[in-house]
Design a protein around this motif. Sequence first.
Motif, PDB file in Angstrom:
ATOM      1  N   ILE A  81       0.842  -1.197   0.000  1.00  0.00           N
ATOM      2  CA  ILE A  81       0.000   0.000   0.000  1.00  0.00           C
ATOM      3  C   ILE A  81       0.874   1.244   0.000  1.00  0.00           C
ATOM      4  O   ILE A  81       0.619   2.197  -0.733  1.00  0.00           O
ATOM      5  N   ASP A  82       1.938   1.228   0.793  1.00  0.00           N
ATOM      6  CA  ASP A  82       2.845   2.376   0.846  1.00  0.00           C
ATOM      7  C   ASP A  82       3.524   2.590  -0.506  1.00  0.00           C
ATOM      8  O   ASP A  82       3.647   3.727  -0.975  1.00  0.00           O
ATOM      9  N   ALA A  83       3.941   1.514  -1.142  1.00  0.00           N
ATOM     10  CA  ALA A  83       4.583   1.632  -2.456  1.00  0.00           C
ATOM     11  C   ALA A  83       3.601   2.183  -3.490  1.00  0.00           C
ATOM     12  O   ALA A  83       3.953   3.056  -4.292  1.00  0.00           O
ATOM     13  N   ILE A  84       2.375   1.705  -3.470  1.00  0.00           N
ATOM     14  CA  ILE A  84       1.351   2.200  -4.400  1.00  0.00           C
ATOM     15  C   ILE A  84       1.062   3.668  -4.129  1.00  0.00           C
ATOM     16  O   ILE A  84       0.946   4.468  -5.063  1.00  0.00           O
ATOM     17  N   ARG A  85       0.955   4.051  -2.851  1.00  0.00           N
ATOM     18  CA  ARG A  85       0.715   5.452  -2.502  1.00  0.00           C
ATOM     19  C   ARG A  85       1.826   6.332  -3.051  1.00  0.00           C
ATOM     20  O   ARG A  85       1.587   7.384  -3.638  1.00  0.00           O
ATOM     21  N   HIS A  86       3.063   5.865  -2.886  1.00  0.00           N
ATOM     22  CA  HIS A  86       4.209   6.636  -3.384  1.00  0.00           C
ATOM     23  C   HIS A  86       4.127   6.799  -4.901  1.00  0.00           C
ATOM     24  O   HIS A  86       4.327   7.904  -5.427  1.00  0.00           O
ATOM     25  N   MET A  87       3.803   5.723  -5.610  1.00  0.00           N
ATOM     26  CA  MET A  87       3.704   5.806  -7.070  1.00  0.00           C
ATOM     27  C   MET A  87       2.560   6.721  -7.503  1.00  0.00           C
ATOM     28  O   MET A  87       2.708   7.507  -8.444  1.00  0.00           O
ATOM     29  N   LEU A  88       1.412   6.635  -6.824  1.00  0.00           N
ATOM     30  CA  LEU A  88       0.285   7.500  -7.169  1.00  0.00           C
ATOM     31  C   LEU A  88       0.598   8.973  -6.901  1.00  0.00           C
ATOM     32  O   LEU A  88       0.243   9.845  -7.698  1.00  0.00           O
ATOM     33  N   ASP A  89       1.274   9.240  -5.777  1.00  0.00           N
ATOM     34  CA  ASP A  89       1.678  10.618  -5.481  1.00  0.00           C
ATOM     35  C   ASP A  89       2.634  11.141  -6.538  1.00  0.00           C
ATOM     36  O   ASP A  89       2.512  12.275  -7.009  1.00  0.00           O
ATOM     37  N   ARG A  90       3.583  10.306  -6.931  1.00  0.00           N
ATOM     38  CA  ARG A  90       4.563  10.708  -7.943  1.00  0.00           C
ATOM     39  C   ARG A  90       3.873  10.938  -9.291  1.00  0.00           C
ATOM     40  O   ARG A  90       4.172  11.893 -10.008  1.00  0.00           O
ATOM     41  N   MET A  91       2.921  10.057  -9.619  1.00  0.00           N
ATOM     42  CA  MET A  91       2.181  10.201 -10.860  1.00  0.00           C
ATOM     43  C   MET A  91       1.389  11.506 -10.878  1.00  0.00           C
ATOM     44  O   MET A  91       1.338  12.203 -11.897  1.00  0.00           O
ATOM     45  N   GLU A  92       0.809  11.880  -9.752  1.00  0.00           N
ATOM     46  CA  GLU A  92       0.061  13.137  -9.668  1.00  0.00           C
ATOM     47  C   GLU A  92       0.980  14.333  -9.911  1.00  0.00           C
ATOM     48  O   GLU A  92       0.631  15.259 -10.646  1.00  0.00           O
ATOM     49  N   LEU A 110       3.792  14.298 -11.615  1.00  0.00           N
ATOM     50  CA  LEU A 110       4.165  14.281 -13.031  1.00  0.00           C
ATOM     51  C   LEU A 110       3.032  14.790 -13.917  1.00  0.00           C
ATOM     52  O   LEU A 110       3.280  15.494 -14.905  1.00  0.00           O
ATOM     53  N   GLN A 111       1.788  14.463 -13.581  1.00  0.00           N
ATOM     54  CA  GLN A 111       0.654  14.972 -14.352  1.00  0.00           C
ATOM     55  C   GLN A 111       0.550  16.490 -14.239  1.00  0.00           C
ATOM     56  O   GLN A 111       0.248  17.167 -15.222  1.00  0.00           O
ATOM     57  N   GLN A 112       0.809  17.020 -13.042  1.00  0.00           N
ATOM     58  CA  GLN A 112       0.790  18.475 -12.872  1.00  0.00           C
ATOM     59  C   GLN A 112       1.901  19.126 -13.686  1.00  0.00           C
ATOM     60  O   GLN A 112       1.681  20.165 -14.326  1.00  0.00           O
ATOM     61  N   GLU A 113       3.083  18.509 -13.678  1.00  0.00           N
ATOM     62  CA  GLU A 113       4.188  19.045 -14.467  1.00  0.00           C
ATOM     63  C   GLU A 113       3.858  18.997 -15.961  1.00  0.00           C
ATOM     64  O   GLU A 113       4.138  19.950 -16.692  1.00  0.00           O
ATOM     65  N   LEU A 114       3.264  17.911 -16.398  1.00  0.00           N
ATOM     66  CA  LEU A 114       2.894  17.774 -17.799  1.00  0.00           C
ATOM     67  C   LEU A 114       1.869  18.836 -18.202  1.00  0.00           C
ATOM     68  O   LEU A 114       1.990  19.458 -19.267  1.00  0.00           O
ATOM     69  N   ALA A 115       0.891  19.063 -17.364  1.00  0.00           N
ATOM     70  CA  ALA A 115      -0.116  20.088 -17.656  1.00  0.00           C
ATOM     71  C   ALA A 115       0.539  21.463 -17.760  1.00  0.00           C
ATOM     72  O   ALA A 115       0.196  22.254 -18.653  1.00  0.00           O
TER      73      ALA A 115
END
Length: 104
Positions: free
Chosen positions: A67-78, A80-85
């Motif tokens: 769960i912690d690893a998934i949370r970290h990946m989801l946070d990182r993905m968010e 990256l999405q903000q940077e992409l926008a």
Amino acid sequence: MQTELIIINEYCRHSHVEPGFLELLEESGLIDILNRNNERYLLVSQLPRLERYTRMYYDISINIEGIDAIRHMLDRMEVLQQELAQLRKQLSLYHREDFEEADW
């Protein structure tokens, strides 16, 4: 501004979640538990994350480390999405400037 709190025992009883699960999440830094007047509380703002973690743990048997690893990946993905926008926004500004400067 008053912070909305939920008593952990009430949440666990209503949601059919073991209090020990919440303690594991707190120990892992995934949620915060407040102690006030000999009672333990959750912040209402944590409920969406807590419900996501509960589904991962109980429905698809992902352990706390997963769960912690998934949370970290989801946070990182968010992030990256903000940077992409932001980059797309900047790129669209450059394209507009190029279009305006062109000699037609």
